[in-house]
Write an enzyme that holds these catalytic residues in place. Structure first.
Site, PDB file in Angstrom:
ATOM      1  N   SER A 126      -1.804  17.340   4.074  1.00  0.00           N
ATOM      2  CA  SER A 126      -2.118  17.791   2.728  1.00  0.00           C
ATOM      3  C   SER A 126      -3.217  16.842   2.273  1.00  0.00           C
ATOM      4  CB  SER A 126      -0.905  17.710   1.818  1.00  0.00           C
ATOM      5  OG  SER A 126      -1.268  18.171   0.531  1.00  0.00           O
ATOM      6  N   LEU A 127      -4.381  17.384   2.007  1.00  0.00           N
ATOM      7  CA  LEU A 127      -5.587  16.553   1.918  1.00  0.00           C
ATOM      8  C   LEU A 127      -5.616  15.635   0.700  1.00  0.00           C
ATOM      9  CD1 LEU A 127      -8.098  19.215   3.213  1.00  0.00           C
ATOM     10  CD2 LEU A 127      -7.411  17.117   4.374  1.00  0.00           C
ATOM     11  N   ASN A 144     -19.457  16.024   7.057  1.00  0.00           N
ATOM     12  CA  ASN A 144     -19.956  17.023   8.018  1.00  0.00           C
ATOM     13  C   ASN A 144     -20.382  18.320   7.331  1.00  0.00           C
ATOM     14  OD1 ASN A 144     -17.664  18.622   7.597  1.00  0.00           O
ATOM     15  ND2 ASN A 144     -16.594  17.855   9.399  1.00  0.00           N
ATOM     16  N   LEU A 184     -19.351  20.926   6.054  1.00  0.00           N
ATOM     17  CA  LEU A 184     -18.698  22.239   6.080  1.00  0.00           C
ATOM     18  C   LEU A 184     -17.197  22.113   5.877  1.00  0.00           C
ATOM     19  CD1 LEU A 184     -20.595  23.896   9.064  1.00  0.00           C
ATOM     20  CD2 LEU A 184     -20.762  24.530   6.636  1.00  0.00           C
ATOM     21  N   HIS A 191     -14.175  26.561  11.662  1.00  0.00           N
ATOM     22  CA  HIS A 191     -13.123  25.653  11.177  1.00  0.00           C
ATOM     23  C   HIS A 191     -11.756  26.139  11.646  1.00  0.00           C
ATOM     24  CE1 HIS A 191     -11.294  22.739   8.345  1.00  0.00           C
ATOM     25  NE2 HIS A 191     -10.308  23.612   8.355  1.00  0.00           N
ATOM     26  N   GLU A 240      -0.418   9.221 -11.332  1.00  0.00           N
ATOM     27  CA  GLU A 240       0.879   9.333 -10.660  1.00  0.00           C
ATOM     28  C   GLU A 240       0.745   9.666  -9.182  1.00  0.00           C
ATOM     29  OE1 GLU A 240       0.024  10.876 -13.461  1.00  0.00           O
ATOM     30  OE2 GLU A 240       1.334  10.085 -15.025  1.00  0.00           O
ATOM     31  N   PHE A 270       6.621  13.769 -15.289  1.00  0.00           N
ATOM     32  CA  PHE A 270       5.317  13.526 -14.678  1.00  0.00           C
ATOM     33  C   PHE A 270       5.386  13.354 -13.163  1.00  0.00           C
ATOM     34  CE2 PHE A 270       4.474  11.716 -19.113  1.00  0.00           C
ATOM     35  CZ  PHE A 270       4.251  12.982 -19.614  1.00  0.00           C
TER      36      PHE A 270
END
Lengths: 609, 609
Positions: free
Chosen positions: A116-117, A177, A179, A254, A357, A382
């Site tokens: 998860s980026l 890169n 893309l 990709h 957070e 939160f």
């Protein structure tokens, strides 16, 4: 290692990337190829220092692939280092293989789960903070980031905290890169814009116009200054799919793998590959982690009964001497969560993480991977903002040993209104595999559960109540995880009331009212919402005609559903009183009444039955 | 309006701030006082244009208090504008008053609910995008931000998208009062650092050294250039508690109100207050919103059965001509969610929001407040990252009309591994008050439910499956929200299997296997997870000996608990097959078997009973 050797190693790494993804039939070869030279240089060029035989050596540098989809590169590097065989590489993405689609600690060299980026830099912040301020070791932490993922706000939270804490032991490697998954990134190859952003966030920046020139890569690593008081980011222009002509800088590749024919063509382009060639990683600088031996702090006995949140702060101080691994993080509300009590006693182990957070959670995970016990507090509401980070923490397996504490739960916080009310926190934390969810109803319980959490290895969550609640228990009472307390009990019980926190007190009041009308109600304090005390609940189901749960939380995923599901094979009906109407500002007692979760509502519900 | 009048209005606003908070006994007067001159200047100095009699006039400028705790200032401005009486002001924070502790649209002039920090700018991005690209109107959008809250990554997501979309109709007002809740912010009064950060993110910056000098404030607003192709941020140095000597720049006064004696002292310091003085807000520039009349697009009939995610993209295109209010947003995965199908057909209503999910949700809310119907898609797992934004959207009341669509649900996505698996999405979206949660099991259902969502006013969530699933229904079949489909049914049914999406197909396979052994199983397609079809479920409970739910989702808060809770007053037992073990990479069928949610596991469970 000579440039020519590094170049040969990079070719070998490229071969393995293509080989394993073609074999698996899925994966992200092009996203791996763009960062191959950067990482080959890092690993085998003398910068990265790591003891491959002892991955948990506390002096090791750390590397996090925040762009977790570049996992083929990650694994190929360890193959090039000689600790993964070709056979093992080819188990990539197969069931049971440690080489998962995105890295997890099933693979011993992965610090945490990524994929998860935008989360890797925050994990790196925690690891770097641990090195600088807690273990006081000289290791460095490297984080490989994709350019698409720096659109995530969590990256900038990590960036600002890293400079605030002067983490010059943290290095970001940005693989520009150009893309993303479905096309161009927002910033294309604008290296200068990335540079301006990181510089404005207080980072030392190194711009590398060609991330495939091994000499230039090595020179860039040479520019890192671990004494400049600032974290460093290496911003490298790269080419997606680099090394294979028909993949280079091409849209539409990709997350796609080569078929056999394409693979054969690609290998021809790579030229000679020496699978017997292995790179050497420099050993770490050995040293001994600092030892913390906190002196017990005598806390004056409070004249008044404490609210659970106040009791939380005092309990943190109490357990410190027996838990020297603990660190406490808070998101700029420590005077509300009462983490401030710990800060005042042990400032050296308290870290102010400000209103960010997501980064706080990732940093806590970073501390946890380094063997610490982080307590993390903010308003319960939160945590919802960082739930992706919390979700991902569970996939760090036994490296996630985080204690989450959410204050200001329920409509009973009153006039501040719904934005501040934690009403879905139980539902969120219950979804985590193997999680513990706790809900104390007085100060004694809170203190006991803080100690339980510290001693339990794994993800724990405790929700604390803002209000003072009357004391129910005596000092020394035990509250094991998975237990409950039966506070009213007789042979004539006709109904069971199950509450937690503030609603337990409403249940007790209702039981008193009902008793006056000769209706005996059993009352259970469900302080352990997960795991549940199934024995006591089944006994109550067998001995009373109905079970009523009462909670200051939304109906879905809360105590009511947990109990209903646990007793779904029992004929005794389970009824749930919970927050079902959109709350608003008001007095606590008005809101409990509005939501039909106060004593009067409980009495009404019992009388209806 | 003359400076002297604006100064008098600011004094009046300060008086009201102190008065209403002292009367309420809670609230944030000092955080309101710091921004009083900035906002008084904005409202009554001719910059902000608004028709007070028609708050929904599409040509009105918009103001969002991202620092929602400055609600006393917000309400005091409308009192100064003459639309709130003193009596109404003094209902602040009382149950039933529209003047909630943090603004919600119970107050007609609040665009959305704020109070969870860092979300206002994203809402503003959506409103500004609507003005620029959809309604094509000249209104401007103003967002008041606190300095503490710009630590939130969501602010930087909004900042980057605002410059990417060249939103020069968006203005941020940054109230740099230096003090957060529990002390100093990370950047204190470093205006130049804030400026560098916003400039690096592509914004036009205006720095105001004294945010309390009305002439300087007016001059700063004069520097806004709505034709420069960049959003503007006004970065103002202010003093927390400004106007009351014993509050000014003092730590320890956050979220604290004055007692009566302190209030009297403060009022003396303010000097003469004229409560009959009202400011004038300039009227909006009247114009007619652009009308969108999409030409229907003929989509070729697919030769193969479509996966639900593919069907989603086509359905979006199909409904466009009858839903000209729709906009589609995606977080850089449109070729996975298949929102790309809509983008290709109607690029003018598709907005690429990149990998910045928090901002995507807030922007969608912004569009929704302007009467649009946003469809928002990403991987289901990644909505967890923006759950605070989703949670807050519900408090926007009927202004939240957002359609969330999460793809890649469950362990059945396979080799990519757990980071990409949506396994808690049902639990999350079910908690929202009044939400609709849908789960189609084939392409026909998906298409029908997309139309249902568009026609239903409110928050809807649909989870879509990555795999192709065999078609179950005929074109034209209706799928009302709150319904279900019974796919296997006989008078001899001994057990009921309740599934959704991929597990429905497993249930059908299991029913076939069981039928061969002469065990008849009823099979229900629970395409509407919330609301549930209680009639059908109760009928099944009455007519069969047990109900088994099967879901590719964690056990907690999912289909199993929803059904168990709905049938908790019925003696028929409910058993849940769900994801209970930490998943990993593998083949879809391997993972379904591993988690005991495939046909074989269902058959085993039935045989055990």
């Amino acid at each position: 290692m000579a440039t020519s050797t590094l170049t040969k190693l990079a070719t070998r790494v490229r071969y393995d990337i293509l080989h394993m993804t073609t074999e698996a039939g899925s994966g992200h070869p092009t996203s791996s190829l763009s960062a191959t030279d950067l990482l080959t240089g890092l690993f085998f060029g003398g910068t990265f220092r790591f003891d491959l035989n002892h991955p948990q050596n506390p002096c090791n540098d750390r590397i996090i692939f925040s762009k977790g989809h570049a996992s083929p590169l990650f694994y190929a590097l360890y193959a090039a280092a000689g600790v993964l065989s070709q056979e093992e590489l080819l188990t990539y993405r197969r069931m049971g293989s440690p080489l998962e689609g995105h890295p997890t600690p099933r693979f011993a060299y992965a610090e945490a789960a990524t994929g998860s980026l935008g989360q890797g830099l925050g994990i790196g912040v925690g690891i770097a903070m641990n090195g600088r301020y807690v273990d006081k070791l000289l290791y460095n932490t490297y984080v490989l980031m994709g350019d698409s993922e720096v659109a995530e706000g969590s990256v900038w939270e990590a960036a600002e905290l890293a400079s605030h804490y002067q983490l010059d032991n943290l290095v970001g490697i940005l693989d520009v890169n150009r893309l993303g998954q479905r096309g161009e990134t927002m910033l294309d190859w604008e290296l200068e814009t990335y540079e301006a952003r990181f510089a404005a966030f207080g980072w030392h920046t190194i711009v590398l116009e060609d991330g495939h020139n091994i000499d230039a890569v090595q020179a860039a690593y040479g520019e890192i200054d671990h004494a400049c008081g600032r974290p460093t980011v290496l911003i490298a222009r790269t080419i997606k799919g680099k090394g294979v002509s028909f993949l280079e800088n091409q849209d539409g590749w990709h997350g796609k793998t080569l078929n056999r024919e394409q693979f054969d063509r690609a290998v021809l382009e790579l030229g000679p590959v020496d699978l017997n060639l292995h790179g050497t990683i420099e050993p770490p600088v050995e040293a001994v982690p600092a030892v913390w031996a906190p002196v017990p702090v005598d806390q004056p006995v409070s004249a008044k009964t404490l609210s659970p949140r106040e009791a939380y702060g005092r309990a943190l101080v109490d357990i410190a001497p027996t838990h020297p691994g603990m660190v406490v993080l808070d998101a700029e509300v420590s005077n509300s969560t009462f983490a401030i009590t710990f800060r005042d006693a042990y400032p050296e182990r308290f870290f102010e993480m400000y209103i960010a957070e997501q980064n706080m959670i990732s940093a806590a995970l970073g501390f946890s991977t380094r063997g610490k016990i982080p307590f993390v507090s903010t308003f319960a509401a939160f945590f919802s903002r960082a739930f992706d980070q919390i979700r991902m923490a569970q996939y760090a397996l036994d490296r996630a040993n985080i204690k989450f504490v959410g204050s200001h739960v329920g409509v009973s916080i009153g006039p501040d209104g719904p934005s501040q009310m934690g009403l879905e926190d139980i539902a969120l934390f219950r979804t985590l595999v193997g999680s513990v969810v706790l809900y104390p109803a007085d100060d004694i319980t809170t203190a006991a559960l803080v100690r339980q959490m510290a001693d339990h290895h794994g993800i724990c969550y405790m929700r604390t109540t803002r209000q003072e609640l009357p004391r129910l228990y005596k000092t020394g009472e035990e509250f094991p995880i998975g237990g409950s307390k039966t506070l009213r009990h007789s042979d004539d019980d006709r109904v069971t009331l199950v509450g937690g926190g503030i609603t337990l007190h409403e249940a007790l009041k209702a039981a008193d009212t009902l008793a006056a009308a000769d209706i005996h109600a059993r009352v259970i304090d469900l302080y352990s919402v997960k795991p549940l005390d199934l024995v006591t609940l089944h006994k109550a189901a067998a001995e009373t005609a109905a079970i009523i749960t009462i909670e200051d939380h939304y109906a879905e995923g809360g105590i009511g559903e947990a109990v209903a599901a646990a007793l779904s094979d029992v004929a005794t009906p389970v009824f749930s009183l919970a927050v079902r109407k959109l709350p608003m500002s008001g007095k606590p007692e008005e809101l409990l009444a509005y939501e039909d979760i106060d004593a009067a509502a409980i009495v009404r519900r019992v009388q209806e039955l």
